[in-house]
Design a protein around this motif. Structure first.
Motif, PDB file in Angstrom:
ATOM      1  N   ASP A  25       0.712  -1.314   0.202  1.00  0.00           N
ATOM      2  CA  ASP A  25      -0.253  -0.336  -0.083  1.00  0.00           C
ATOM      3  C   ASP A  25       0.744   1.365  -0.137  1.00  0.00           C
ATOM      4  OD1 ASP A  25      -2.236  -1.520  -0.198  1.00  0.00           O
ATOM      5  OD2 ASP A  25      -2.760  -1.312   2.515  1.00  0.00           O
ATOM      6  N   HIS A  28       1.697   3.959  -3.460  1.00  0.00           N
ATOM      7  CA  HIS A  28      -0.165   4.344  -3.415  1.00  0.00           C
ATOM      8  C   HIS A  28      -0.505   5.829  -2.577  1.00  0.00           C
ATOM      9  CE1 HIS A  28      -0.599   1.737  -6.884  1.00  0.00           C
ATOM     10  NE2 HIS A  28      -0.265   1.074  -5.959  1.00  0.00           N
ATOM     11  N   TYR A  94      -9.481   3.598  -4.774  1.00  0.00           N
ATOM     12  CA  TYR A  94      -9.173   2.524  -5.227  1.00  0.00           C
ATOM     13  C   TYR A  94     -10.066   2.170  -6.439  1.00  0.00           C
ATOM     14  CZ  TYR A  94      -8.603   2.469  -0.161  1.00  0.00           C
ATOM     15  OH  TYR A  94      -8.142   2.466   1.675  1.00  0.00           O
ATOM     16  N   PRO A 224       1.234  -4.146  -9.498  1.00  0.00           N
ATOM     17  CA  PRO A 224      -0.015  -3.870  -8.175  1.00  0.00           C
ATOM     18  C   PRO A 224      -2.111  -5.147  -7.600  1.00  0.00           C
ATOM     19  CG  PRO A 224       0.298  -1.823  -9.981  1.00  0.00           C
ATOM     20  CD  PRO A 224       1.015  -3.388  -9.864  1.00  0.00           C
ATOM     21  N   TRP A 228      -5.446  -1.329  -6.430  1.00  0.00           N
ATOM     22  CA  TRP A 228      -4.962  -0.109  -6.680  1.00  0.00           C
ATOM     23  C   TRP A 228      -4.530  -0.308  -8.052  1.00  0.00           C
ATOM     24  CZ3 TRP A 228      -4.453   3.493  -3.260  1.00  0.00           C
ATOM     25  CH2 TRP A 228      -4.354   2.746  -2.080  1.00  0.00           C
ATOM     26  N   LYS A 231      -4.988   2.540 -10.614  1.00  0.00           N
ATOM     27  CA  LYS A 231      -4.677   4.267  -9.895  1.00  0.00           C
ATOM     28  C   LYS A 231      -3.300   4.756  -9.438  1.00  0.00           C
ATOM     29  CE  LYS A 231      -9.039   4.035  -9.065  1.00  0.00           C
ATOM     30  NZ  LYS A 231      -9.578   5.261  -9.086  1.00  0.00           N
TER      31      LYS A 231
END
Length: 274
Positions: A25, A28, A94, A224, A228, A231
Motif C-alpha cells: 500500500d 500508493h 481505490y 499492484p 490499486w 491508480k
C-alpha cells in the motif's frame, strides 16, 4: 510467563501483517509509523485476550504454533470488519472499494452498512458456535474434520473475496478454490497440534492468509494489488524504502517454520499424531 509469551507472539503476528500491508500500500498512499504499528498493537491485544480465553500452554511449541495462527486470523478479521463496515473514507482512490459495496457500488447509507456488518458478524458467530457444538455432539472421521472444519475459513475467505472482487476484476476459478485448498493443507499440518476443531479452523485460516499474502506481495512486488489497479502511485520513493522492512518479515517466517519443526519434534498431540 504465559502472558509474556502471548504478547510476544502477538507482536510477531502483528509485525507480519503490518509489513506485507505496508509493502503493497505504501507506494500508493504513503507511509506513517502510526499506521504501521496499528496491526502490531491490535494483534498484541488480541493475543493477550485469546490467551486468557484459551489458556493454551505457550511453552509448548505445538500450542504456540496454533496460537500464532489464531491471533493472526482474529486480527485480520477485526481489521477487515472495521475497513468494510465501520470506517468511512473516500473510496475514489481505490479500483476495488474497501467499504461495503454491491457490484462495485459503495453503499453509503450508514444504516445499511451497519446492518450488513451486524449480519456478517452474526453469521461468523453462528459458524463458531456450530463448530463447537458439532465437536461436542457429532462424530466425524478425522479426515472430514480436517478438510471440512479445518478448511472452513478458506471457504469464508473465498466467498467474501468473490463478493468483493469478482464484479470488478472477474471471477477466477483457481483463485476461488485456492484459499479452501491451502486452509485444508494447513489444517492437516496443525491436526497434530490440537484436538479442538475451532482452534484448528482459526489457525489454518491464519496461516492461509499469511501464505497467500506473502506470495502475492513478495513474489510479485511490482504488480499492484487489485484495489490499486490503474491508480496513480504518488509515493514512488516507497518502492525502495519498503524493502528495509523485509528482514522483519523474513525473521517472523523463520520463527514460524522453526515453531512447526520444534512442534513436531517436541511433545504434541492432536487429532493426528497421538
Amino acid at each position: 510467563m504465559g502472558t509474556a509469551l502471548a504478547l510476544s507472539i502477538g507482536l510477531l503476528a502483528g509485525a507480519h501483517t503490518s509489513t506485507w500491508g505496508m509493502f503493497k500500500d505504501a507506494p500508493h498512499e504513503g507511509f506513517t509509523y502510526g499506521k504501521y504499528v496499528r496491526s502490531i498493537l491490535l494483534a498484541a491485544v488480541v493475543a493477550i485476550i485469546t490467551h486468557r480465553v484459551t489458556n493454551l500452554d505457550l511453552t509448548n511449541w505445538s500450542h504456540a504454533v496454533v496460537f500464532f495462527g489464531m491471533v493472526y486470523v482474529i486480527e485480520r478479521a477485526i481489521t477487515e470488519f472495521w475497513k468494510t463496515f465501520l470506517r468511512v473514507e473516500d473510496q475514489s482512490k481505490y479500483f476495488i472499494p474497501m467499504q461495503f459495496h454491491v457490484k462495485g457500488a459503495v453503499v453509503h447509507d450508514r444504516k445499511v452498512q451497519l446492518l450488513a456488518g451486524a449480519g456478517w458478524l452474526a453469521a461468523v458467530l453462528l459458524i463458531v458456535y456450530g463448530i463447537t457444538w458439532a465437536q461436542r455432539n457429532v462424530s466425524l472421521p478425522t479426515w472430514l474434520v480436517i478438510v471440512a472444519i479445518g478448511g472452513i475459513g478458506g471457504w469464508i475467505s473465498a466467498f467474501g473475496g468473490a463478493w468483493k472482487d469478482a464484479p470488478l476484476e472477474g471471477f477466477e476459478t483457481f483463485k476461488f478454490f485456492r484459499s479452501p485448498g491451502i486452509a485444508a493443507f494447513f489444517a492437516l499440518l496443525l491436526a497434530c497440534f490440537t484436538e479442538n476443531w475451532l482452534y484448528l479452523a482459526l489457525a489454518a485460516e491464519g496461516y492461509t492468509v499469511a501464505s497467500i499474502e506473502t506470495y502475492k506481495t513478495f513474489f510479485h512486488p511490482n504488480k499492484p494489488r487489485g484495489k490499486w489497479a490503474g491508480k496513480p502511485m504518488p509515493y514512488e520513493d516507497m518502492l525502495k524504502r519498503r524493502w528495509k522492512f523485509v528482514p522483519i518479515y523474513v525473521l517472523v517466517w523463520v520463527f514460524i517454520i522453526a515453531g512447526f519443526v520444534l512442534g513436531y519434534t517436541g511433545p504434541h498431540s492432536g487429532l493426528l499424531c497421538r
